[in-house]
Design a protein around this motif. Structure first.
Motif, PDB file in Angstrom:
ATOM      1  N   ARG A  88     -45.087  42.676  13.028  1.00 39.25           N
ATOM      2  CA  ARG A  88     -45.206  43.063  11.614  1.00 39.25           C
ATOM      3  C   ARG A  88     -44.950  44.557  11.418  1.00 39.25           C
ATOM      4  N   PRO A  92     -39.697  44.202  10.435  1.00 37.83           N
ATOM      5  CA  PRO A  92     -39.121  44.161   9.082  1.00 37.83           C
ATOM      6  C   PRO A  92     -38.123  45.283   8.811  1.00 37.83           C
ATOM      7  N   VAL A 368     -45.169  44.376   4.351  1.00 32.51           N
ATOM      8  CA  VAL A 368     -45.118  43.271   5.314  1.00 32.51           C
ATOM      9  C   VAL A 368     -46.238  43.397   6.334  1.00 32.51           C
ATOM     10  N   ALA A 371     -49.392  42.284   4.536  1.00 25.90           N
ATOM     11  CA  ALA A 371     -49.330  41.056   3.735  1.00 25.90           C
ATOM     12  C   ALA A 371     -50.399  40.063   4.184  1.00 25.90           C
ATOM     13  N   THR A 382     -46.692  34.677  12.005  1.00 29.02           N
ATOM     14  CA  THR A 382     -45.891  35.899  12.110  1.00 29.02           C
ATOM     15  C   THR A 382     -44.711  35.697  13.042  1.00 29.02           C
TER      16      THR A 382
END
Length: 697
Positions: A88, A92, A368, A371, A382
């Motif tokens: 994470r 992204p 992200v 989140a 994930t």
């Protein structure tokens, strides 16, 4: 001096330093700014590449801190949760940059670079870009390759490999402490010490032996993570007692980093032992921690610029390099800081990179990572989401690679047909006959998108630099009365194989290949490696054996920089190897090396269309085509005509210029290797000249 944590004004324990500690942010700011400036102009900050090493030490320190705290508190390490957090945190923004860059490659990059660039995009998305670059750095086919807009992902690949491997070591140490009632931090320290010492030794030896791949290899960098990890494990033992000593530690650390940034250059053997300087500097800044002294680095670390750059460092690192690479494609001019326009472009790129980094941080990284749909769910969500997102991004470079593969298949069938049918005025025939073929129109072979891959698969016959023998490629006639021919040389000889192979059966020739990286045929010397000595000895024995060859063809790319004494030594060693072969009646024929392409002409090819190249665009003067010293022709001149020289220069260059395309065929695939397509059109004329020079076959 006793090293303990001071109660007042001290930093938190080293094993528990928060990610937002100002001194850590300062290190990140120094690291990213150093790399960006170095990439904009290496003359401004010649050692700026050490910023990557700062990142490595900081990562080792922070990740080890986290894992050690969790293992101390719970007696276990939640691998799935750890990896999910890393995904994470990192993926992204990385996938966003890779997706945008892949689209830019497709739309703006020279088609000849597609294979390299799209392959590196795949390697970057799957965390093995460093190994791809390590392999490419010693690969003949990669010589002269342009830097891809995702090349900087190599360091992220190294980090991600660390994030994958180090938690497993921690888990093993936790298991050992349970089984044998050991102290966890001491066990982790021993493990890190062994890994770090082994890696440092590997780095020193590998860098000395082969610095190009050593720069990218994970084993040569692991000790830098280990150094940061060991500092995290030592905890309060190394937190200095007094503010002035913490201040001195931080200032000394910054000074060491500054020395590395200014004193190191691209010629510095790196990483090796030289990397110890920026690593030590980074450790000292961390040891200094936070200090209230006005001369401490904390004063600088708490400035708004330092905190901002530290916060944006990851996204800024991701965005800056694609912008630097793509800008010349868009603007049509190289990025150079030696003129006002270049400096203005560089400043604009820096501003754009910071803006993109801020937007990425605000709308991608942080949302992200936090989140709830991912952070509060099982780690598997994930992982699955990351896999799906990665697969989606990979669609772009995969489509590009499939397009290139389709063009390669079309090229092979088209060239086979043209060569078999004797297509008039195709390739070298156009230079010999002085004609053009209107039926070919604007068809350029190989297409620009597969130019660099047009090798005819002949490099499977080339020995690697460290190989003691040759792959053993043999082509042509199996008849007992066949003319026995050997081809000796380096990669330039390799590129003549496609043209020779087409002619062998019809001429009743049998060709044995003795080509490889370096180590051309001459008498072994005292400075030869063991592999080179073995290869040269093998060639001499093969060429003077019980069944001599009829013809030995010799060609190679000569060394770029040689002194008069070195040239004389090369000629002497070469003649010493040739003499006994000539005495037994074997014909030695030197094939004069092909022209080399100036960098300006090569850059022109990347911008030109097929029609423009066919019309003569990017041609360069014949005066720039050949080096001043060609070792084989120079040695042949010492044999009183016993060794003839076959020179096909008039097929490459005419009327004082050397075109990049002749008879609808692209002549060169890089700065000095010819294409397999050109080689095949050259073959009939090459063999005819060899036969005329030897009166054989």
């Amino acid at each position: 001096m006793r090293l303990v944590q001071e109660r007042t004004g001290a930093s938190p324990l080293l094993g528990a330093v928060p990610r937002t500690q100002p001194d850590i942010q300062l290190l990140r700011a120094i690291a990213v700014l150093s790399v960006v400036v170095f990439h904009l102009s290496s003359t401004l900050l010649p050692g700026g590449y050490v910023g990557v090493d700062v990142f490595f030490v900081v990562s080792g320190y922070l990740i080890t801190s986290h894992l050690a705290r969790q293992a101390d508190a719970t007696g276990r390490v939640d691998l799935q949760a750890f990896w999910a957090r890393r995904i994470r945190r990192l993926l992204p923004a990385a996938l966003l940059v890779l997706a945008v860059t892949a689209v830019l490659i497709w739309r703006l990059a020279p088609p000849s670079a597609w294979t390299q660039f799209f392959t590196e995009t795949v390697a970057s998305a799957t965390s093995w870009e460093n190994w791809f670059l390590a392999g490419s750095s010693v690969d003949y086919l990669a010589q002269g390759s342009a830097a891809s807009p995702v090349q900087h992902f190599w360091s992220l690949s190294v980090e991600e490999q660390f994030y994958l491997g180090w938690p497993l070591v921690v888990v093993l140490c936790v298991w050992l402490t349970r089984r044998r009632a050991l102290d966890l931090r001491r066990t982790l320290g021993v493990a890190l010490g062994i890994i770090g010492a082994t890696s440092l030794l590997c780095s020193i030896l590998y860098t000395a032996a082969d610095p190009a791949p050593a720069y990218f290899a994970t084993p040569t960098r692991a000790w830098e993570f280990a150094a940061g990890g060991l500092l995290a494990l030592l905890g309060p033992v190394v937190v200095v007692h007094r503010t002035r000593w913490r201040t001195a530690s931080g200032v000394l650390g910054v000074v060491l980093l500054a020395v590395a940034l200014v004193a190191f250059t691209e010629r510095t053997a790196f990483p090796g032992i030289a990397a110890a300087l920026p690593v030590l500097g980074t450790l000292l800044v961390i040891v200094g921690g936070s200090s209230t002294h006005r001369w401490s680095v904390t004063t600088l670390a708490r400035t708004r610029a330092s905190l901002l750059l530290g916060d944006l460092s990851y996204s800024l690192y991701l965005w800056h390099w694609p912008l630097i690479v793509v800008a010349p494609w868009v603007l049509g001019v190289p990025l150079a800081l030696d003129d006002p326009l270049g400096r203005a472009i560089a400043a604009a790129l820096l501003v754009v990179a910071v803006v993109l980094a801020a937007l990425t941080k605000r709308f991608v990284e942080d949302p992200v990572r936090r989140a709830p749909v991912l952070a509060h769910a099982r780690p598997a969500r994930t992982v699955l989401s990351a896999g799906a997102a990665t697969a989606l991004v990979l669609c772009i470079p995969t489509a590009g690679l499939l397009t290139v593969a389709a063009e390669e298949r079309t090229l092979a069938s088209t060239v086979d047909a043209y060569v078999a049918d004797g297509e008039p005025c195709f390739g070298a025939d156009a230079a010999v006959s002085g004609c053009t073929n209107p039926a070919l129109a604007d068809e350029l072979l190989p297409p620009l998108s597969v130019r660099t891959e047009d090798t005819g698969d002949t490099f499977r016959c080339s020995a690697a630099a460290d190989a003691p023998d040759f792959p053993g490629c043999t082509f042509g006639s199996d008849r007992p009365d066949a003319t026995r021919v050997a081809l000796s040389g380096n990669s330039h000889a390799t590129m003549l194989i496609p043209g020779l192979v087409d002619q062998l059966e019809a001429r009743n020739w049998r060709l044995d290949v003795y080509v490889g990286k370096g180590c051309e045929w001459r008498a072994p010397g005292p400075d030869d490696s063991a592999a080179c000595d073995a290869r040269r000895t093998l060639m001499q024995e093969a060429f003077t054996g019980g069944r001599p060859y009829d013809i030995i063809l010799v060609t190679s790319k000569s060394p770029d920089e040689t002194s008069v004494a070195e040239q004389a030594a090369i000629r002497g060693a070469t003649l010493a190897a040739w003499t006994p072969v000539l005495e037994q009646g074997t014909s030695i024929v030197v094939l004069r090396d092909n022209p080399r392409v100036p960098t300006e002409a090569a850059a022109c090819v990347d911008r030109a269309s097929a029609a423009e190249l066919i019309a003569g665009a990017c041609a360069f003067p014949v005066a720039e085509a050949y080096p001043t010293f060609d070792l084989n022709t120079a040695t042949a001149a010492m044999t009183d005509g016993a060794v003839p020289v076959v020179d096909l220069g008039e097929l490459y260059c005419a009327a004082g210029t050397c075109p990049l395309a002749v008879g609808n065929v692209l002549v060169y695939r890089d700065l000095h290797h010819i294409t397999a397509t050109w080689s095949r059109t050259l073959g009939p004329f090459l063999v005819d000249r060899i036969r005329a020079a030897t009166a054989r076959g």
